[in-house]
Design an enzyme around this catalytic site. Sequence first.
Site, PDB file in Angstrom:
ATOM      1  N   ASP A  87       0.903  -1.013   0.086  1.00 30.60           N
ATOM      2  CA  ASP A  87      -0.007  -0.027  -0.260  1.00 30.60           C
ATOM      3  C   ASP A  87       0.949   1.178   0.034  1.00 30.60           C
ATOM      4  O   ASP A  87       1.838   1.409   0.600  1.00 30.60           O
ATOM      5  CB  ASP A  87      -0.833  -0.167   1.298  1.00 30.60           C
ATOM      6  CG  ASP A  87      -1.948   0.891   1.278  1.00 30.60           C
ATOM      7  OD1 ASP A  87      -2.428   1.253   0.260  1.00 30.60           O
ATOM      8  OD2 ASP A  87      -2.504   1.214   2.274  1.00 30.60           O
ATOM      9  N   ASP A 126       2.460   5.206  -5.330  1.00 32.47           N
ATOM     10  CA  ASP A 126       1.736   6.644  -5.208  1.00 32.47           C
ATOM     11  C   ASP A 126       2.660   7.825  -5.480  1.00 32.47           C
ATOM     12  O   ASP A 126       3.064   8.344  -4.577  1.00 32.47           O
ATOM     13  CB  ASP A 126       1.139   6.639  -3.759  1.00 32.47           C
ATOM     14  CG  ASP A 126       0.409   7.843  -3.386  1.00 32.47           C
ATOM     15  OD1 ASP A 126       0.382   8.755  -4.508  1.00 32.47           O
ATOM     16  OD2 ASP A 126       0.006   7.943  -2.368  1.00 32.47           O
ATOM     17  N   GLY A 129      -9.471   5.377   1.538  1.00 32.52           N
ATOM     18  CA  GLY A 129     -10.262   6.136   2.423  1.00 32.52           C
ATOM     19  C   GLY A 129     -11.684   5.518   2.672  1.00 32.52           C
ATOM     20  O   GLY A 129     -12.412   6.381   2.779  1.00 32.52           O
ATOM     21  N   ILE A 145      -9.613  -0.603   2.944  1.00 34.98           N
ATOM     22  CA  ILE A 145     -10.429  -0.262   4.334  1.00 34.98           C
ATOM     23  C   ILE A 145      -9.219  -0.747   5.454  1.00 34.98           C
ATOM     24  O   ILE A 145      -8.698  -1.692   5.449  1.00 34.98           O
ATOM     25  CB  ILE A 145     -11.313  -1.314   4.392  1.00 34.98           C
ATOM     26  CG1 ILE A 145     -12.619  -0.898   3.464  1.00 34.98           C
ATOM     27  CG2 ILE A 145     -11.918  -1.405   6.102  1.00 34.98           C
ATOM     28  CD1 ILE A 145     -13.832  -1.947   3.468  1.00 34.98           C
ATOM     29  N   THR A 165      -9.339   1.519   8.761  1.00 34.27           N
ATOM     30  CA  THR A 165      -9.805   2.163   9.937  1.00 34.27           C
ATOM     31  C   THR A 165     -10.842   1.550  10.631  1.00 34.27           C
ATOM     32  O   THR A 165     -10.914   1.438  11.838  1.00 34.27           O
ATOM     33  CB  THR A 165     -10.129   3.698   9.687  1.00 34.27           C
ATOM     34  OG1 THR A 165      -9.042   4.328   9.236  1.00 34.27           O
ATOM     35  CG2 THR A 165     -10.764   4.384  10.747  1.00 34.27           C
TER      36      THR A 165
HETATM   37  P1  13P Z   1      -9.313   4.133   5.559  1.00 31.32           P
HETATM   38  O1  13P Z   1      -8.514   4.795   6.563  1.00 31.32           O
HETATM   39  O2  13P Z   1     -10.648   4.917   5.215  1.00 31.32           O
HETATM   40  O3  13P Z   1      -9.571   2.779   6.271  1.00 31.32           O
HETATM   41  O4  13P Z   1      -8.456   3.835   4.418  1.00 31.32           O
HETATM   42  C1  13P Z   1      -7.399   3.049   4.332  1.00 31.32           C
HETATM   43  C2  13P Z   1      -6.709   3.166   3.063  1.00 31.32           C
HETATM   44  O5  13P Z   1      -7.013   3.906   1.958  1.00 31.32           O
HETATM   45  C3  13P Z   1      -5.418   2.414   2.992  1.00 31.32           C
HETATM   46  O6  13P Z   1      -4.829   2.836   1.630  1.00 31.32           O
HETATM   47  O1  G3H Z   2      -2.818   4.547   3.958  1.00 29.55           O
HETATM   48  C1  G3H Z   2      -3.178   4.488   5.279  1.00 29.55           C
HETATM   49  C2  G3H Z   2      -3.618   3.501   5.766  1.00 29.55           C
HETATM   50  O2  G3H Z   2      -4.525   3.478   6.733  1.00 29.55           O
HETATM   51  C3  G3H Z   2      -2.284   2.905   6.489  1.00 29.55           C
HETATM   52  O3  G3H Z   2      -1.977   3.637   7.803  1.00 29.55           O
HETATM   53  O4  G3H Z   2       0.620   4.109   7.463  1.00 29.55           O
HETATM   54  O5  G3H Z   2      -0.775   4.068   9.615  1.00 29.55           O
HETATM   55  O6  G3H Z   2      -0.353   1.859   8.580  1.00 29.55           O
HETATM   56  P1  G3H Z   2      -0.604   3.346   8.266  1.00 29.55           P
HETATM   57 ZN    ZN Z   3      -4.778   4.765   1.280  1.00 31.10          ZN
END
Ligand code: 13P
Ligand code: G3H
Ligand code: ZN
Length: 354
Positions: A83, A105, A233, A276, A278
Amino acid sequence: MALISLRQLLDHAAQEGYGVPAFNVNNLEQTRAIMEAADQTNSPVIMQASAGARKYAGAPFLRAMMEAAMNEFPHIPVVVHQDHGMSPAVCQRSIQLGFSSVMMDGSLGTDGKTPMDYDYNVQVTRQVVDMAHACGVSVEGELGCLGSLETGEAGEEDGSGAAGKLTHDQMLTDPEEAADFVKATDVDALAIACGTSHGAYKFTRPPTGDILDIERIKAIHARIPSTHLVMHGSSSVPQEWLQVINEFGGEIPETYGVPVEQIQEGIRHGVRKVNIDTDLRLASTGAVRRFLAQNPSEFDPRKFLAVTMVAMKDICIERFEAFGTAGNADKMSALSLDAMTGRYSSGELTQTVK
Ligand code: 13P
Ligand code: G3H
Ligand code: ZN
């Protein structure tokens, strides 16, 4: 072990008309909750690790944990995705570690905060695509910056996110530019900006079209119908878990997430990957707070970690069912990354954009 590429999974999702939640993993409990939910609902899985997760658990540990999950549930196809890779070097390291998909990204600079221009984004993303496709690994790019259309703040409270104020233009991906970007980079999936942001504080009221622009998704999909779209998000910020957290000593102010029905509308218009993180954090925190408040003499961490797994698993099951992912794991036959390399080099998977 059924490690598959993101491209194979999202092609299947597009063909069958479903979306796939991409859950962030940092530890054993999240990994097990996701896999047990997938097993129970016959769902293919995307597990993703952020830079924060690598810092917390260490990349080799994360990778080994995901491998263990695949060994225990060999019938579940799993995408191991990185990610928010903030540089080609980070993506290269993940490919070396055996990830089957990476996100470059390039909407932000290597600091994960500074919005970058279009040419920079194309250049770094193209570089990663060339490197990844040679290894059969998929690439997600991002065009547009995540941020609140209510406040103009990106909200970098949680992981990756631009610092300072953003304009509406920066926070809404332009369909024409998206077409250009996909043609120039040949990404397998495109993360778009439509008013969502990372973390729990997305909207101060239940979102309406002016602050969560699902129409923008429809316009992008109409322009590039064969490109798989990604919504970041996308936590729904369950009100029931906020209540539990606050009832047992937490202090989270009124806040709203992305309603599941809006995500379903996105899925009807080309959204295939739904990020997802959060929601699992909120469920997990609520479960720990409640358990420890109700069992003040308990000190065995396995007791409160076990209840977090149940809470997170329930959310995963709900999302697998709501997004139509459920029932699709056994419909796919896993293609190796070697086979994917062959499909890329033959030109079979090149993006067609008019
Ligand atoms: P949330 O914070 O909405 O769960 O999004 C997570 C996300 O986009 C990770 O890349
Ligand atoms: O990209 C956002 C995700 O919620 C990951 O969050 O970098 O705190 O692991 P984090
Ligand atoms: Zn993200």
